[in-house]
Motif scaffolding. Structure first.
Motif, PDB file in Angstrom:
ATOM      1  N   ARG A 188      11.924   4.162  -1.212  1.00  0.00           N
ATOM      2  CA  ARG A 188      10.837   3.958  -0.130  1.00  0.00           C
ATOM      3  C   ARG A 188       9.747   4.891  -0.013  1.00  0.00           C
ATOM      4  N   GLY A 189       8.575   4.161   0.403  1.00  0.00           N
ATOM      5  CA  GLY A 189       7.495   5.242   0.434  1.00  0.00           C
ATOM      6  C   GLY A 189       7.173   5.547   1.802  1.00  0.00           C
ATOM      7  N   SER A 190       5.951   5.967   2.012  1.00  0.00           N
ATOM      8  CA  SER A 190       5.580   6.380   3.653  1.00  0.00           C
ATOM      9  C   SER A 190       5.746   5.488   4.772  1.00  0.00           C
ATOM     10  N   SER A 191       5.523   4.002   4.420  1.00  0.00           N
ATOM     11  CA  SER A 191       5.650   3.001   5.505  1.00  0.00           C
ATOM     12  C   SER A 191       6.321   1.955   4.993  1.00  0.00           C
ATOM     13  N   TYR A 192       6.395   0.867   5.942  1.00  0.00           N
ATOM     14  CA  TYR A 192       6.765  -0.337   5.648  1.00  0.00           C
ATOM     15  C   TYR A 192       6.389  -1.380   4.646  1.00  0.00           C
ATOM     16  N   ARG A 193       4.913  -1.149   4.178  1.00  0.00           N
ATOM     17  CA  ARG A 193       4.515  -1.673   3.071  1.00  0.00           C
ATOM     18  C   ARG A 193       4.940  -1.265   1.742  1.00  0.00           C
ATOM     19  N   GLY A 194       6.172  -1.285   1.563  1.00  0.00           N
ATOM     20  CA  GLY A 194       6.447  -0.543   0.247  1.00  0.00           C
ATOM     21  C   GLY A 194       7.714  -1.456  -0.545  1.00  0.00           C
ATOM     22  N   ASP A 195       7.986  -2.836  -0.014  1.00  0.00           N
ATOM     23  CA  ASP A 195       8.918  -3.565  -0.738  1.00  0.00           C
ATOM     24  C   ASP A 195       8.811  -3.731  -2.058  1.00  0.00           C
ATOM     25  N   SER A 203       0.668  -1.239   0.104  1.00  0.00           N
ATOM     26  CA  SER A 203      -0.058   0.040  -0.018  1.00  0.00           C
ATOM     27  C   SER A 203       0.795   1.309   0.036  1.00  0.00           C
ATOM     28  N   ASN A 204       2.015   1.258   0.192  1.00  0.00           N
ATOM     29  CA  ASN A 204       3.049   2.281   0.430  1.00  0.00           C
ATOM     30  C   ASN A 204       4.133   2.280  -0.448  1.00  0.00           C
ATOM     31  N   ILE A 205       3.967   1.615  -1.979  1.00  0.00           N
ATOM     32  CA  ILE A 205       4.997   1.751  -2.848  1.00  0.00           C
ATOM     33  C   ILE A 205       5.346   3.073  -3.390  1.00  0.00           C
ATOM     34  N   ASP A 206       6.631   3.362  -3.428  1.00  0.00           N
ATOM     35  CA  ASP A 206       6.864   4.547  -3.951  1.00  0.00           C
ATOM     36  C   ASP A 206       7.289   4.224  -5.376  1.00  0.00           C
ATOM     37  N   SER A 207       8.740   4.223  -5.658  1.00  0.00           N
ATOM     38  CA  SER A 207       9.152   4.029  -7.286  1.00  0.00           C
ATOM     39  C   SER A 207      10.279   3.315  -7.397  1.00  0.00           C
TER      40      SER A 207
END
Length: 177
Positions: A111-118, A62-66
């Protein structure tokens, strides 16, 4: 980082490698913070002709960035590929024609805004010549792609916002500077 099986956090990252047993990924749990960058860097290349870079990527959470693929050269950096946001719990396969150049191929995870961004990559190959057809396929399970391949070695280098660096060239241990 390199890993077998699922990433440590729930609801993010793949549950297995796309091909083989291990894959490389950016771990976004603490102490990582929003905007931290992980760079997986290939060897220096010099080529007078175009070649094809093929790889699988996984961007679930839910917090994937790029994820970016750059060509870093003396003439400046060129972004060859970019994706952002949650793409679902699937591996995607793509190929990119790399122009004649000298420099280094870099896979960059943000990295996005939380740990749910692997974000994970796997099955990275250079192929001779241009990519005959640009493909972008989705695989929920492992699959064999019938292409002539040549494996490459990648050097891992993590740079955080605070400019701490960590690198590794063999095995999963990282050393911070």
């Amino acid at each position: 980082m390199s890993l077998q099986g699922s990433t440590p956090s729930s609801s993010t990252g793949p549950t297995s490698a796309y091909e083989g047993q291990t894959y490389s990924y950016i771990e976004t749990s603490s102490p990582r913070t929003n905007g931290d960058v992980a760079i997986l860097q290939g060897p220096s290349i010099t080529t007078s002709r175009t070649f094809c870079l093929s790889f699988a990527y996984h961007m679930y959470g839910s917090n994937i960035d790029s994820l970016f693929v750059n060509l870093a050269s003396p003439n400046g950096n060129q972004t060859l590929f970019s994706r952002n946001g949650d793409a679902g719990d699937s591996w995607f396969v793509t190929s990119i024609s790399i122009p004649a150049s000298n420099g280094e191929i870099q896979f960059i995870g943000v990295r996005g805004s939380s740990y749910r961004g692997d974000i994970a990559i796997d099955d990275v190959h250079f192929l001779d010549g241009e990519c005959s057809t640009r493909f972008n396929a989705v695989f929920r399970h492992r699959s064999v792609v019938g292409l002539r391949r040549r494996n490459i070695f990648l050097h891992r280098n993590i740079v955080t916002k605070n400019r701490r660096r960590c690198s590794h060239s063999a095995g999963p241990k990282y050393h911070y500077k």
